[in-house]
Design a protein around this motif. Sequence first.
Motif, mmCIF file in Angstrom:
data_model
loop_
_atom_site.group_PDB
_atom_site.id
_atom_site.type_symbol
_atom_site.label_atom_id
_atom_site.label_comp_id
_atom_site.label_asym_id
_atom_site.label_seq_id
_atom_site.Cartn_x
_atom_site.Cartn_y
_atom_site.Cartn_z
ATOM 1 N N ALA A 1 17.678 97.317 49.821
ATOM 2 C CA ALA A 1 16.530 97.128 48.936
ATOM 3 C C ALA A 1 16.483 95.680 48.465
ATOM 4 N N PRO A 2 15.393 94.961 48.713
ATOM 5 C CA PRO A 2 15.372 93.537 48.360
ATOM 6 C C PRO A 2 15.479 93.265 46.873
ATOM 7 N N ASP A 3 15.064 94.202 46.031
ATOM 8 C CA ASP A 3 15.135 93.960 44.594
ATOM 9 C C ASP A 3 16.450 94.415 43.984
ATOM 10 N N CYS A 4 17.436 94.722 44.818
ATOM 11 C CA CYS A 4 18.768 95.080 44.321
ATOM 12 C C CYS A 4 19.812 94.026 44.660
ATOM 13 N N ALA A 5 19.423 92.983 45.401
ATOM 14 C CA ALA A 5 20.391 91.948 45.766
ATOM 15 C C ALA A 5 20.847 91.215 44.511
ATOM 16 N N PRO A 6 22.153 90.902 44.401
ATOM 17 C CA PRO A 6 22.639 90.187 43.215
ATOM 18 C C PRO A 6 22.081 88.782 43.173
ATOM 19 N N PRO A 7 21.819 88.245 41.974
ATOM 20 C CA PRO A 7 21.313 86.871 41.892
ATOM 21 C C PRO A 7 22.368 85.882 42.359
ATOM 22 N N SER A 8 21.915 84.797 42.961
ATOM 23 C CA SER A 8 22.858 83.764 43.382
ATOM 24 C C SER A 8 23.412 83.047 42.163
ATOM 25 N N MET A 9 24.478 82.303 42.364
ATOM 26 C CA MET A 9 25.104 81.616 41.236
ATOM 27 C C MET A 9 24.145 80.626 40.586
ATOM 28 N N VAL B 1 13.608 82.708 33.417
ATOM 29 C CA VAL B 1 14.020 83.534 32.283
ATOM 30 C C VAL B 1 14.716 84.789 32.811
ATOM 31 N N SER B 2 15.829 85.137 32.203
ATOM 32 C CA SER B 2 16.638 86.269 32.669
ATOM 33 C C SER B 2 16.227 87.567 31.977
ATOM 34 N N ASN B 3 16.713 88.672 32.521
ATOM 35 C CA ASN B 3 16.509 89.977 31.888
ATOM 36 C C ASN B 3 17.057 90.003 30.472
ATOM 37 N N ALA B 4 18.239 89.425 30.283
ATOM 38 C CA ALA B 4 18.857 89.434 28.953
ATOM 39 C C ALA B 4 18.000 88.669 27.953
ATOM 40 N N GLU B 5 17.467 87.530 28.383
ATOM 41 C CA GLU B 5 16.627 86.742 27.486
ATOM 42 C C GLU B 5 15.332 87.477 27.168
ATOM 43 N N PRO C 1 21.673 91.856 33.649
ATOM 44 C CA PRO C 1 21.195 90.960 32.590
ATOM 45 C C PRO C 1 20.978 89.530 33.065
ATOM 46 N N ASP C 2 21.681 89.111 34.124
ATOM 47 C CA ASP C 2 21.573 87.729 34.601
ATOM 48 C C ASP C 2 20.445 87.522 35.600
#
Length: 397
Positions: free
Chosen positions: A162-170, A225-229, A282-283
């Motif tokens: 799923a493309p929207d489940c890939a972890p964000p890059s550093m 802007v991140s999910n946490a923000e 969150p990131d």
Amino acid sequence: MASALATRYSQVRARTLALAAPLSPEDAQLQSMPDASPAKWHLAHTTWFFSRFVLGDAASAMPAGWDYLFNSYYVGAGERHARAERGLVSRPTLAEVLDWRRRIDDRLLERLERDDVDEAALDVLLLGTHHEEQHQELLLTDIKHAFWCNPLQPACFDAASAPDCAPPSMDAQSGTGADWLVRDEAIDWIGAAPWPTAGSGFAYDNESPRHRVLVPAHAIAARPVSNAEYAAFVADGGYATPALWLSDGWEHAQRRGWQRPLYWHADGTREFTLAGWRERDPDAPVRHVSFYEADAFARWAGARLPTEAEWETAACRLAGAGRCWEWTSSAYAPYPGFRPLPGTLGEYNGKFMSGQQVLRGGSCATPPGHARATYRNFFAPPSRWQFSGLRLAKDPD
């Protein structure tokens, strides 16, 4: 050129089929709202484009009525079926549409093999492959919305694909080591050379011409802007504070009951993805917010949205670009000296330059290599079903 285009054409067409492969015929029929289209329609419309504009097929050369059903908004190509009623078209079946795709592919590739496609048609063929890549992204965003509307809210893909489940890059998480990229006032260049021209890469007509702009002094955030923000904005009553919102944005939010981004669960920890409900990262960049929500968040954060000129001139230094489309404060309007493509294909972009906002970047659903720094995506301000987020900008103190 024809050989390279044949390879690209085959690869693009195969990727569309791969994206649609997990869908049943029933899934492929779904249309969850007027802005979305059934996967079957995407498969047929992209085929119609090549049939009509590259092979030069008349309506009479297609199965009866298909020219009417699978035209989108090309008035110059004839009458069209109503967009909001595409989900009612149970016939032709998915199997018949897929068979039509195969037959058009065979004809087009055979003509390329014989070098029987003139230069103008080759240009349209290249445009058609980029057009189909746009529909690959739309296929994903539309089926995600359709599955979310299903009371069972099923998964379309497993988490690994799923493309929207890939972890964000550093770099998407931490930026470039600085929170803001600061720039003095400058005259700079944005946009792309008109296509097709000798030696230029592909660009849509709305990206041209390349032109000079005055970019005022500003700072632009190093990352989206991140999910946490964004969760902090929600928790602080951002959706209940009218002073943060544009008037029509507040009206939309109240009328539609917006309290959080589309696909965020009320439990505050999960979001709906193409792999079903998942714990929210969150990131990761916040996604599925409208222009109105993005603008309200920026106001709450003591900042603003960047202009598209600010975004483009900083693009090579921005982290996290490509994880979500980023709203800008720029209305979708023609560049100075804009010239649409000739003929019916001139309807592709220019006639939508009213009531839309520009987004920049690309998203997790954008095909690899499709986006570029000059790419001008556009949607109406209330749109939320696309993978749209935001990046902040601010003026000098």
